[in-house]
Design an enzyme around this catalytic site. Sequence first.
Site, PDB file in Angstrom:
ATOM      1  N   GLU A 585       0.847  -1.190   0.000  1.00 52.27           N
ATOM      2  CA  GLU A 585       0.000   0.000   0.000  1.00 52.27           C
ATOM      3  C   GLU A 585       0.877   1.233   0.000  1.00 52.27           C
ATOM      4  O   GLU A 585       1.899   1.295   0.683  1.00 52.27           O
ATOM      5  CB  GLU A 585      -0.924   0.002   1.214  1.00 52.27           C
ATOM      6  CG  GLU A 585      -1.917   1.151   1.229  1.00 52.27           C
ATOM      7  CD  GLU A 585      -2.951   1.013   2.329  1.00 52.27           C
ATOM      8  OE1 GLU A 585      -3.858   1.860   2.385  1.00 52.27           O
ATOM      9  OE2 GLU A 585      -2.839   0.059   3.129  1.00 52.27           O
ATOM     10  N   GLY A 586       0.489   2.231  -0.813  1.00 50.50           N
ATOM     11  CA  GLY A 586       1.204   3.495  -0.862  1.00 50.50           C
ATOM     12  C   GLY A 586       0.237   4.651  -0.823  1.00 50.50           C
ATOM     13  O   GLY A 586      -0.950   4.495  -0.502  1.00 50.50           O
ATOM     14  N   GLY A 587       0.747   5.851  -1.169  1.00 49.67           N
ATOM     15  CA  GLY A 587      -0.096   7.034  -1.131  1.00 49.67           C
ATOM     16  C   GLY A 587      -1.222   6.988  -2.138  1.00 49.67           C
ATOM     17  O   GLY A 587      -2.280   7.578  -1.940  1.00 49.67           O
ATOM     18  N   PHE A 588      -1.015   6.301  -3.243  1.00 48.70           N
ATOM     19  CA  PHE A 588      -2.030   6.187  -4.290  1.00 48.70           C
ATOM     20  C   PHE A 588      -3.154   5.258  -3.852  1.00 48.70           C
ATOM     21  O   PHE A 588      -4.322   5.507  -4.091  1.00 48.70           O
ATOM     22  CB  PHE A 588      -1.353   5.662  -5.563  1.00 48.70           C
ATOM     23  CG  PHE A 588      -2.258   5.590  -6.763  1.00 48.70           C
ATOM     24  CD1 PHE A 588      -2.239   6.605  -7.704  1.00 48.70           C
ATOM     25  CD2 PHE A 588      -3.103   4.515  -6.959  1.00 48.70           C
ATOM     26  CE1 PHE A 588      -3.061   6.540  -8.819  1.00 48.70           C
ATOM     27  CE2 PHE A 588      -3.927   4.447  -8.065  1.00 48.70           C
ATOM     28  CZ  PHE A 588      -3.909   5.465  -9.003  1.00 48.70           C
ATOM     29  N   GLY A 589      -2.799   4.166  -3.222  1.00 52.81           N
ATOM     30  CA  GLY A 589      -3.780   3.175  -2.801  1.00 52.81           C
ATOM     31  C   GLY A 589      -3.133   1.823  -2.616  1.00 52.81           C
ATOM     32  O   GLY A 589      -1.913   1.707  -2.504  1.00 52.81           O
ATOM     33  N   VAL A 591      -2.016  -2.015  -3.699  1.00 54.19           N
ATOM     34  CA  VAL A 591      -1.579  -2.757  -4.883  1.00 54.19           C
ATOM     35  C   VAL A 591      -1.929  -4.226  -4.675  1.00 54.19           C
ATOM     36  O   VAL A 591      -1.595  -4.820  -3.646  1.00 54.19           O
ATOM     37  CB  VAL A 591      -0.065  -2.602  -5.119  1.00 54.19           C
ATOM     38  CG1 VAL A 591       0.358  -3.358  -6.376  1.00 54.19           C
ATOM     39  CG2 VAL A 591       0.318  -1.132  -5.225  1.00 54.19           C
ATOM     40  N   LYS A 605      -2.746  -1.517  -9.217  1.00 51.90           N
ATOM     41  CA  LYS A 605      -2.741  -0.420  -8.243  1.00 51.90           C
ATOM     42  C   LYS A 605      -4.092   0.270  -8.296  1.00 51.90           C
ATOM     43  O   LYS A 605      -4.454   0.885  -9.301  1.00 51.90           O
ATOM     44  CB  LYS A 605      -1.595   0.546  -8.551  1.00 51.90           C
ATOM     45  CG  LYS A 605      -1.442   1.653  -7.523  1.00 51.90           C
ATOM     46  CD  LYS A 605      -0.035   2.247  -7.497  1.00 51.90           C
ATOM     47  CE  LYS A 605       0.320   2.988  -8.750  1.00 51.90           C
ATOM     48  NZ  LYS A 605       1.608   3.716  -8.609  1.00 51.90           N
ATOM     49  N   ASP A 702      10.506  11.198  -7.848  1.00 47.29           N
ATOM     50  CA  ASP A 702      10.314  10.386  -6.641  1.00 47.29           C
ATOM     51  C   ASP A 702      11.212   9.151  -6.672  1.00 47.29           C
ATOM     52  O   ASP A 702      10.761   8.022  -6.439  1.00 47.29           O
ATOM     53  CB  ASP A 702       8.848   9.985  -6.499  1.00 47.29           C
ATOM     54  CG  ASP A 702       8.488   9.618  -5.054  1.00 47.29           C
ATOM     55  OD1 ASP A 702       9.275   9.956  -4.147  1.00 47.29           O
ATOM     56  OD2 ASP A 702       7.427   9.006  -4.836  1.00 47.29           O
TER      57      ASP A 702
END
Length: 884
Positions: A585-589, A591, A605, A702
Site C-alpha cells: 500500500e502506498g499514497g495512491f492506494g 496494490v 494499483k 520520486d
Amino acid sequence: MKIHLLLAMIGTFVVIIGAQDQEGFISLDCGLPSDESPYDDSFNGLTFTSDSTFIQTGKIDSVDKDLNINLSKQYLTLRYFPEGKRNCYSLDVKRGTTYLIVVSFVYGNYDGLNRDPNFDIHLGPNKWKRIDLDGEKEGTREEIIHKARSNSLDICLVKTGETLPIISAIEIRPLRNNTYVTQSGSLMMSFRVYLSNSDASIRYADDVHDRIWSPFNGSSHTHITTDLNINNSNAYEIPKNILQTAAIPRNASAPLIITWDPLPINAEVYLYMHFAEIQTLEANETRQFDVILRGNFNHSGFSPTKLKVFTLYTEEPMKCGSEGCYLQLVKTPNSTLPPLINAIEAYSVIEFSQLETSLSDVDAIKNIKNTYKLNKITWQGDPCLPQDLSWESIRCTYVDGSTSPTIISLDLSKSGLNGSIPQILQNFTQLQELDLSNNSLTGPVPIFLANMKTLSLINLSGNNLSGSVPQALLDKEKEGLVLKLEGNPDLCKSSFCNTEKKNKFLLPVIASAASLVIVVVVVALFFVFRKKKASPSNLHAPPSMPVSNPGHNSQSESSFTSKKIRFTYSEVQEMTNNFDKALGEGGFGVVYHGFVNVIEQVAVKLLSQSSSQGYKHFKAEVELLMRVHHINLVSLVGYCDEGEHLALIYEYMPNGDLKQHLSGKHGGFVLSWESRLKIVLDAALGLEYLHTGCVPPMVHRDIKTTNILLDQHLQAKLADFGLSRSFPIGNEKNVSTVVAGTPGYLDPEYYQTNWLTEKSDIYSFGIVLLEIISNRPIIQQSREKPHIVEWVSFMITKGDLRSIMDPNLHQDYDIGSVWKAIELAMSCVSLSSARRPNMSRVVNELKECLISETSRIGEGRDMESKGSMEFSRDIYNEVIPQAR
C-alpha cells in the site's frame, strides 16, 4: 588421486534421510524420459527429475544391462548428442551466488559399439575440461565451485572427434558466498577427504551442501573418535560425523604429514583444513602445533577448539612444483599431545577469463528465440562465444577476453516471424544491422527503431506491415540509414498515403455531392442563428480537461486516450480474484496481485477514494507510460477508468522492491556488492532514458529504493511515475513547480527554490546509492549526524570506510569499487545542482565500479564466524595441485 564415479555409486554412504532441505538444489537425471515422475535416490534421498525441460536437443538411451556394475538410478540413463557440435543445458541460477556444480558421465556401452567417448565440457563460453572415458568403466564425475555471472548458467557438451558427447547427471548446489572465495577464477576439486579408517563416503543429508567426502587413512596415521556432539557452526558447515573423527601421528612425537602430487605441475591450489578438538584434555595436557605448507610456517602455535570446528585456509593460492605438495602439522615444544586434523579439501584454480556476451543482448536474443520458437541447432549456449561456435544469423564484435562481446548484426529473414515487431529488439545496445525481411510481421513500424542510435541498416521488406513509417525513421534515412520497406502493400512512407489511395474514388463523389453540401450548410446556418446562446453552466469540460471530481461525469469521456488495454472494473475484480491478495500500500492506494489471460501475472494499483491527488497522478502516470518504453522502466499492461474506479495494471515484479531486499524483508537474502551495483546500474539506465531518451525529457521526482522494483532475475526497473514532469529542451532547463517527493530523498535546492530540473533526480539517486552502500536509514535522529549525507560525510573525514559499508557484506567487496561508488554518490548529493553529474556520467561510473568488482584481484573474507581464519598473505606467492 583420481576421483572415480565409483565412489558415488557403490560406496556405502552414511546418510540420514529426512528433513534436510533441498531448496536451491538442481538434480537432473539426464536421459530420464520426460513423462516419468521425479524420484528420490535410494542412497541419499536426493530428488532427481528429468532433464528434458532444460535442453531441447539430444536423444536418450540406457546403459547396457549386461554390464557388471552397480549403478544408482540416475546413472542408468544418459543423453547423447548426434547433431550439432555444441549442445547446451540452460539452467536458472542467481547472479552472484556461488555454486557447487557436479557433472557425471557413464558411457555403459549404450550404443553397443564399445567405443569410449571423449569430448569437451564448457561452462558458459569457457572450456571447463576434456572428458575422456577411455577405460572408465564405472564412469567419472567432475566438480567445480563457480560464482554465477548471470541468472542463467549454460553447461555445454562439445564434440571434438568422431565419438558423441554424453552426460548422465547434473547436480548444482548453492553455497554460502563467504566460503571458497578466490582471488580470481573458479575452483576444480582436487580432493575432499576426512581422516578416518572408515570405508564410507559421506554426502547429503549429513552434508547440507551435498559435498562428497571420501575417507583417507594414511599409513603413518592413527585415528581417534568421539560420540560427543561437535559444534559445526562456521561458514563451511562441515558434517558433524566428519568432525567426530580425526587423525594423529602414530608416533606422538613425530609430525603429522600428508603429501600429494601436483597435477598439473604448475596448478594453483587453495587448501581448506578443518580442525576440532575431540578429546577431553586434562588440566596438565595441551595440544598445540604449527601448520606448515611446503616448508613455510603458515600458522604457528595453533590449538584446536574443544568440540567446535575451526577452519584454516589459504588466502592466496600456492604452486607446489615438481617436488610435490606436503602439509606438516608439527607439535610445539609446549605441547603434551600430538597434532590432529579432521578433514582437508584441495581445489585447483581454473581461470574462466572470457566474459559472456553482453547480458542485455543475451536476454534479448533468448527472448526472441523463445517467443518465436526458433529451434536452430547452433542457437545454444553463449551467442557469440567461443567464436567458432557462435550462433548462425548473428555477428558479434570482439575486443578482448576482458570485455563482453556484443551483437552487431541480426539476420532473422525467412524465419517465420509473425505478430508485431518485438520491442525487445531495443535491448541490443550496439546493433548495426537488422534484417527481418520475408516474414509475416504485421502492425506499424515502431518508433523505437529510430532511437537505436547504432543501426545503419534495417530491412523490413516482404512482410505485412501497415500504417505510416515514423517520421523520425525517415529522417534517419536521410542521414544515411539504409531502410528497406518494399513488399509491404499497406505500409507507406508518406502521411498522405491514405488520401492518395482514395483520390480516384473520392473526387467524383465530392463533385457530385457539392450542391448537396451547399444546401445543408445554408439550412444549418439558419438554425444556428435562431438557436439561443448556450449558458456556460450547461457546457461540459472539453475532453482534454479533467473535471475536478475524481469520479468524473460518466457522460464525459476519459481525459486521455490510450492504445494500451483498457479494462472494465469488473475485469479488474476478476483478474484480482475480487482483490484477495494485497502486495502493498502506498499514497495512491493498495496494490493487488492478479492475472491477465490466466497466466500473465500483473500488479494492480487501485486508487484510494481518499487520495486527494490520485486522479491527477493517475492521469500523469498513464500518459507517461503510454509513450515511454525501456527495459528498466516498469511496463504498463493497462488501466481502468470507470466512474469512481481508477486502476493501473503493471507487469508483476516478483522480487518486490530494493528496500525490501536491503532490509532483509524479502526472504532474508543478503544482496552481494556486485548484485547491488547491477541493480543500481539498471535503475540508472532507466533514469538516463527518462532524462535523455524521451521527447520531451522527463523528471521522475520520486526516486527512492521503494520505487526500484526487481523482476525474477533481480533486474531493476523504475516504477511510480505519478509525480513525473517533463522539462524543456534547450537553454531553459528548469520549470517552476510545487515541491513534491519523499522526505530524505528530496533535493534541498529544489525544496528551497521550487525550480525543478533533472538534477533533482540526480540528488535522489545519490541518496539511493548511499542506501545500498550503507544499508542505513536515510534519517536517524539517534545518530550524531541524522541525515545520511551528513553521516557519510562525517565518516569520510574519519577515513572510516568499514563503518560506512553495510556490515552484512562482511567486507566481501573490492575497496576501489566501493570508494568510487561513495565518491559518485557524494557528487550526486552536492548541495549545488550545477556540481552534480548528469545521468550518462553516473551510468558510466557505475559501470566502472561494476567492472572493478567483478574483476577484482582479491576478495574480502568472512570473519563473522570465529570458526575460520585465512593464512598470512606474505608467506606464499605459489599454489597447490592434486591428491594421490
